[in-house]
Design an enzyme around this catalytic site. Structure first.
Site, PDB file in Angstrom:
ATOM      1  N   THR A   1       5.750 -16.146   8.345  1.00 48.21           N
ATOM      2  CA  THR A   1       6.222 -14.453   6.848  1.00 48.21           C
ATOM      3  C   THR A   1       6.980 -14.900   5.788  1.00 48.21           C
ATOM      4  OG1 THR A   1       7.128 -12.919   6.958  1.00 48.21           O
ATOM      5  CG2 THR A   1       8.541 -14.637   7.508  1.00 48.21           C
TER       6      THR A   1
ATOM      7  N   ASN B   1      -2.705 -13.444  -1.977  1.00 53.08           N
ATOM      8  CA  ASN B   1      -3.158 -11.973  -2.269  1.00 53.08           C
ATOM      9  C   ASN B   1      -2.221 -11.292  -0.825  1.00 53.08           C
ATOM     10  OD1 ASN B   1      -5.353  -9.782  -1.240  1.00 53.08           O
ATOM     11  ND2 ASN B   1      -4.958 -10.965   0.700  1.00 53.08           N
ATOM     12  N   HIS B   2      -1.734 -12.077   0.280  1.00 49.17           N
ATOM     13  CA  HIS B   2      -1.134 -11.551   1.247  1.00 49.17           C
ATOM     14  C   HIS B   2       0.506 -10.138   0.436  1.00 49.17           C
ATOM     15  CE1 HIS B   2       1.942 -14.171  -0.400  1.00 49.17           C
ATOM     16  NE2 HIS B   2       2.824 -13.388  -0.315  1.00 49.17           N
TER      17      HIS B   2
ATOM     18  N   SER C   1      -2.780  -5.134  -8.977  1.00 52.87           N
ATOM     19  CA  SER C   1      -3.735  -3.504  -8.751  1.00 52.87           C
ATOM     20  C   SER C   1      -2.859  -2.339  -9.350  1.00 52.87           C
ATOM     21  CB  SER C   1      -2.325  -2.942  -7.438  1.00 52.87           C
ATOM     22  OG  SER C   1      -2.568  -1.321  -7.377  1.00 52.87           O
TER      23      SER C   1
ATOM     24  N   TYR D   1       6.520  -0.421  -3.644  1.00 51.81           N
ATOM     25  CA  TYR D   1       5.138  -1.711  -4.418  1.00 51.81           C
ATOM     26  C   TYR D   1       4.644  -1.951  -5.674  1.00 51.81           C
ATOM     27  CZ  TYR D   1      -0.029  -2.615  -3.712  1.00 51.81           C
ATOM     28  OH  TYR D   1      -1.115  -3.160  -4.172  1.00 51.81           O
ATOM     29  N   SER D   2       4.730  -0.811  -6.601  1.00 50.75           N
ATOM     30  CA  SER D   2       4.464  -0.282  -8.059  1.00 50.75           C
ATOM     31  C   SER D   2       4.753  -1.934  -8.790  1.00 50.75           C
ATOM     32  CB  SER D   2       4.516   0.427  -8.482  1.00 50.75           C
ATOM     33  OG  SER D   2       4.170   0.389  -9.223  1.00 50.75           O
TER      34      SER D   2
ATOM     35  N   ILE E   1      -9.619   0.292  -2.296  1.00 53.88           N
ATOM     36  CA  ILE E   1     -10.269  -0.699  -1.684  1.00 53.88           C
ATOM     37  C   ILE E   1     -10.523  -0.356  -0.838  1.00 53.88           C
ATOM     38  CG2 ILE E   1     -11.295  -2.658  -1.144  1.00 53.88           C
ATOM     39  CD1 ILE E   1     -11.010  -2.549  -4.303  1.00 53.88           C
ATOM     40  N   ASP E   2     -11.862  -0.621   0.393  1.00 57.33           N
ATOM     41  CA  ASP E   2     -11.521   0.462   1.537  1.00 57.33           C
ATOM     42  C   ASP E   2     -11.100  -0.346   2.814  1.00 57.33           C
ATOM     43  OD1 ASP E   2     -13.742  -1.668   1.970  1.00 57.33           O
ATOM     44  OD2 ASP E   2     -15.423   0.039   2.184  1.00 57.33           O
ATOM     45  N   THR E   3      -9.707  -1.185   2.239  1.00 53.84           N
ATOM     46  CA  THR E   3      -9.224  -2.281   3.769  1.00 53.84           C
ATOM     47  C   THR E   3      -8.780  -1.038   4.844  1.00 53.84           C
ATOM     48  OG1 THR E   3      -7.490  -2.139   2.710  1.00 53.84           O
ATOM     49  CG2 THR E   3      -9.340  -3.261   2.251  1.00 53.84           C
TER      50      THR E   3
HETATM   51  P1  NDP Z   1      -4.284  -5.974   3.742  1.00 54.92           P
HETATM   52  O1  NDP Z   1      -2.953  -5.246   4.786  1.00 54.92           O
HETATM   53  O2  NDP Z   1      -5.433  -5.305   4.722  1.00 54.92           O
HETATM   54  O3  NDP Z   1      -3.572  -7.595   4.651  1.00 54.92           O
HETATM   55  C1  NDP Z   1      -2.190  -8.024   4.118  1.00 54.92           C
HETATM   56  C2  NDP Z   1      -2.385  -9.072   4.702  1.00 54.92           C
HETATM   57  O4  NDP Z   1      -1.035  -9.583   4.306  1.00 54.92           O
HETATM   58  C3  NDP Z   1      -2.347  -9.452   6.126  1.00 54.92           C
HETATM   59  O5  NDP Z   1      -2.973 -10.531   6.604  1.00 54.92           O
HETATM   60  C4  NDP Z   1      -1.385  -9.841   6.220  1.00 54.92           C
HETATM   61  O6  NDP Z   1      -0.961 -10.272   7.771  1.00 54.92           O
HETATM   62  C5  NDP Z   1      -0.503  -9.610   5.545  1.00 54.92           C
HETATM   63  N1  NDP Z   1       1.491  -9.764   5.569  1.00 54.92           N
HETATM   64  C6  NDP Z   1       1.937  -8.783   5.647  1.00 54.92           C
HETATM   65  N2  NDP Z   1       3.404  -9.204   5.913  1.00 54.92           N
HETATM   66  C7  NDP Z   1       3.215 -10.593   5.971  1.00 54.92           C
HETATM   67  C8  NDP Z   1       4.127 -10.881   5.154  1.00 54.92           C
HETATM   68  N3  NDP Z   1       5.826 -10.343   5.746  1.00 54.92           N
HETATM   69  N4  NDP Z   1       3.912 -12.339   5.654  1.00 54.92           N
HETATM   70  C9  NDP Z   1       2.755 -13.539   5.393  1.00 54.92           C
HETATM   71  N5  NDP Z   1       2.115 -11.941   5.552  1.00 54.92           N
HETATM   72  C10 NDP Z   1       1.661 -10.909   5.110  1.00 54.92           C
HETATM   73  O7  NDP Z   1      -4.216  -5.639   2.642  1.00 54.92           O
HETATM   74  P2  NDP Z   1      -5.640  -5.250   1.910  1.00 54.92           P
HETATM   75  O8  NDP Z   1      -6.400  -6.312   1.759  1.00 54.92           O
HETATM   76  O9  NDP Z   1      -5.744  -3.736   1.919  1.00 54.92           O
HETATM   77  O10 NDP Z   1      -4.752  -6.218   0.031  1.00 54.92           O
HETATM   78  C11 NDP Z   1      -4.448  -6.994  -0.440  1.00 54.92           C
HETATM   79  C12 NDP Z   1      -3.872  -7.171  -1.486  1.00 54.92           C
HETATM   80  O11 NDP Z   1      -4.785  -6.390  -2.049  1.00 54.92           O
HETATM   81  C13 NDP Z   1      -2.758  -6.865  -1.338  1.00 54.92           C
HETATM   82  O12 NDP Z   1      -2.554  -8.091  -2.673  1.00 54.92           O
HETATM   83  C14 NDP Z   1      -2.965  -5.617  -1.645  1.00 54.92           C
HETATM   84  O13 NDP Z   1      -1.484  -5.216  -2.879  1.00 54.92           O
HETATM   85  C15 NDP Z   1      -3.462  -5.602  -3.361  1.00 54.92           C
HETATM   86  N6  NDP Z   1      -4.477  -4.143  -3.519  1.00 54.92           N
HETATM   87  C16 NDP Z   1      -5.288  -2.965  -2.682  1.00 54.92           C
HETATM   88  C17 NDP Z   1      -5.658  -2.405  -2.302  1.00 54.92           C
HETATM   89  C18 NDP Z   1      -6.871  -1.596  -1.435  1.00 54.92           C
HETATM   90  O14 NDP Z   1      -6.893  -0.141  -1.647  1.00 54.92           O
HETATM   91  N7  NDP Z   1      -6.376  -2.176  -0.455  1.00 54.92           N
HETATM   92  C19 NDP Z   1      -5.636  -1.182  -3.633  1.00 54.92           C
HETATM   93  C20 NDP Z   1      -5.200  -2.511  -4.959  1.00 54.92           C
HETATM   94  C21 NDP Z   1      -4.501  -3.593  -4.407  1.00 54.92           C
HETATM   95  P3  NDP Z   1       0.013  -9.511   8.960  1.00 54.92           P
HETATM   96  O15 NDP Z   1       0.776  -8.626   8.946  1.00 54.92           O
HETATM   97  O16 NDP Z   1      -1.085 -10.456  10.002  1.00 54.92           O
HETATM   98  O17 NDP Z   1       1.029 -10.994   8.508  1.00 54.92           O
END
Ligand code: NDP
Length: 285
Positions: free
Chosen positions: A86, A113-114, A164, A177-178, A212-214
């Site tokens: 983590t 990126n996390h 973001s 978050y912001s 983004i469409d995640t």
């Molecule tokens: P996801 O929620 O799909 O992925 C987040 C990742 O972070 C996962 O791999 C998760 O894995 C990991 N994570 C979460 N908590 C922890 C923690 N405590 N320690 C380590 N790792 C962690 O996010 P997105 O792909 O949607 O977003 C990726 C980036 O893009 C982020 O920075 C987000 O702010 C940014 N973003 C996304 C947008 C969107 O609409 N999707 C819009 C604007 C920005 P696990 O749970 O296994 O730890």
């Protein structure tokens, strides 16, 4: 006065125009991608694998990381490893960089990126949550950067910071978050200035993303935030391109990021109003 000013801006843009992106730029490069078990991070790992990079991916969920690593190897990664843990824990953040040093002896690109999970709703006054989210979304980014800088200075490498629109302008229902995303802009934009002043050949690319469409994002905003979402695969590629070309910022997609931001400094109330209009709070659970 406008004509010479415009000419100056055009000349500057032309002078600072970067070369075109080629996937070979990433071949054999040593790259850390954090938050790569799902979403945009996972897609970045697959693009880098296609391009023949050495990849170290991180997240908490080991089973998902194992699958990502296996897929990266199928796609042609020069090597692929994972580390689960983590990012609330700064020792773990440091250990990830240490692992890269043990594996490769150097590092070319650090992709931060996390993102920790937060709520999508009106600010509830929970200061502890803000603090925890700052640790995950901001302090761990700083910690990894500090640990990686000596290697990046040696390799002339790049730091890529995924932020973001909510890190450039206030978005309701996303207060904690912001806040963490604004903090990233302050830290990394100032650090970029210092790296230039010190003639340090390390680039910093701040990535300003729209929706983004995640899976996680779609689940979170469903029915409430009504803007269309852009594809995660293309988004992931644009982030990598921006880092490889050493751009200061990338905006993806332009229509939901760069264009609205054009009015931010001149008509901030109008931009705030337009953002509020894209919410349907009646659907809020
Ligand atoms: P996801 O929620 O799909 O992925 C987040 C990742 O972070 C996962 O791999 C998760 O894995 C990991 N994570 C979460 N908590 C922890 C923690 N405590 N320690 C380590 N790792 C962690 O996010 P997105 O792909 O949607 O977003 C990726 C980036 O893009 C982020 O920075 C987000 O702010 C940014 N973003 C996304 C947008 C969107 O609409 N999707 C819009 C604007 C920005 P696990 O749970 O296994 O730890």
């Amino acid at each position: 006065i406008l004509v010479p000013f415009a000419a100056l801006v055009l000349a500057f843009c032309f002078y600072s125009r970067k070369e075109d992106f080629k996937p070979e730029m990433l071949k054999g490069k040593r790259v850390i991608v954090t938050g790569a078990s799902t979403g945009i991070g996972e897609q970045m790992a697959y693009h880098l694998a296609h391009m023949g990079s050495h990849i170290l991916v991180t997240a908490r969920t080991e089973a998902k990381l194992q699958k990502v690593v296996a897929r990266c190897l199928e796609l042609g990664a020069a090597s692929a490893k994972y580390m689960n843990g983590t990012m609330e824990d700064m020792v773990f953040a440091q250990l990830v960089v240490k692992k890269a040093e043990e594996l490769w002896g150097s590092l070319d690109m650090l992709i931060l990126n996390h993102v920790g999970s937060s709520y999508f709703g009106f600010f509830n006054g929970d200061v502890g949550h803000v603090q925890k989210l700052l640790d995950i979304n901001f302090l761990s980014y700083v910690t990894m950067t500090v640990a990686a800088l000596p290697m990046l200075k040696n390799s002339g490498g790049s730091i890529v910071v995924v932020s973001s629109m909510a890190g450039k302008v206030g978005f309701p229902l996303l207060v904690p978050y912001s806040a963490t995303k604004f903090a990233l802009d302050g830290f990394f934009s100032s650090l970029r200035q210092e790296l230039v002043m010190q003639n340090t050949n390390v680039s910093i690319t701040l990535c300003i993303l729209g929706l983004i469409d995640t899976e996680n994002a779609m689940k979170t905003v469903s029915g409430v935030f009504t803007s269309p979402a852009a594809p995660k695969e293309e988004c992931a590629l644009e982030i990598i391109k921006g880092g490889a070309l050493r751009q200061r910022e990338i905006y993806y997609e332009y229509k939901s990021t760069k264009f609205p931001l054009l009015i931010r400094d001149w008509a901030p109330d109008l931009l705030d109003y337009l953002i509020r209009k894209s919410y349907n709070t009646e659907k809020l659970k």
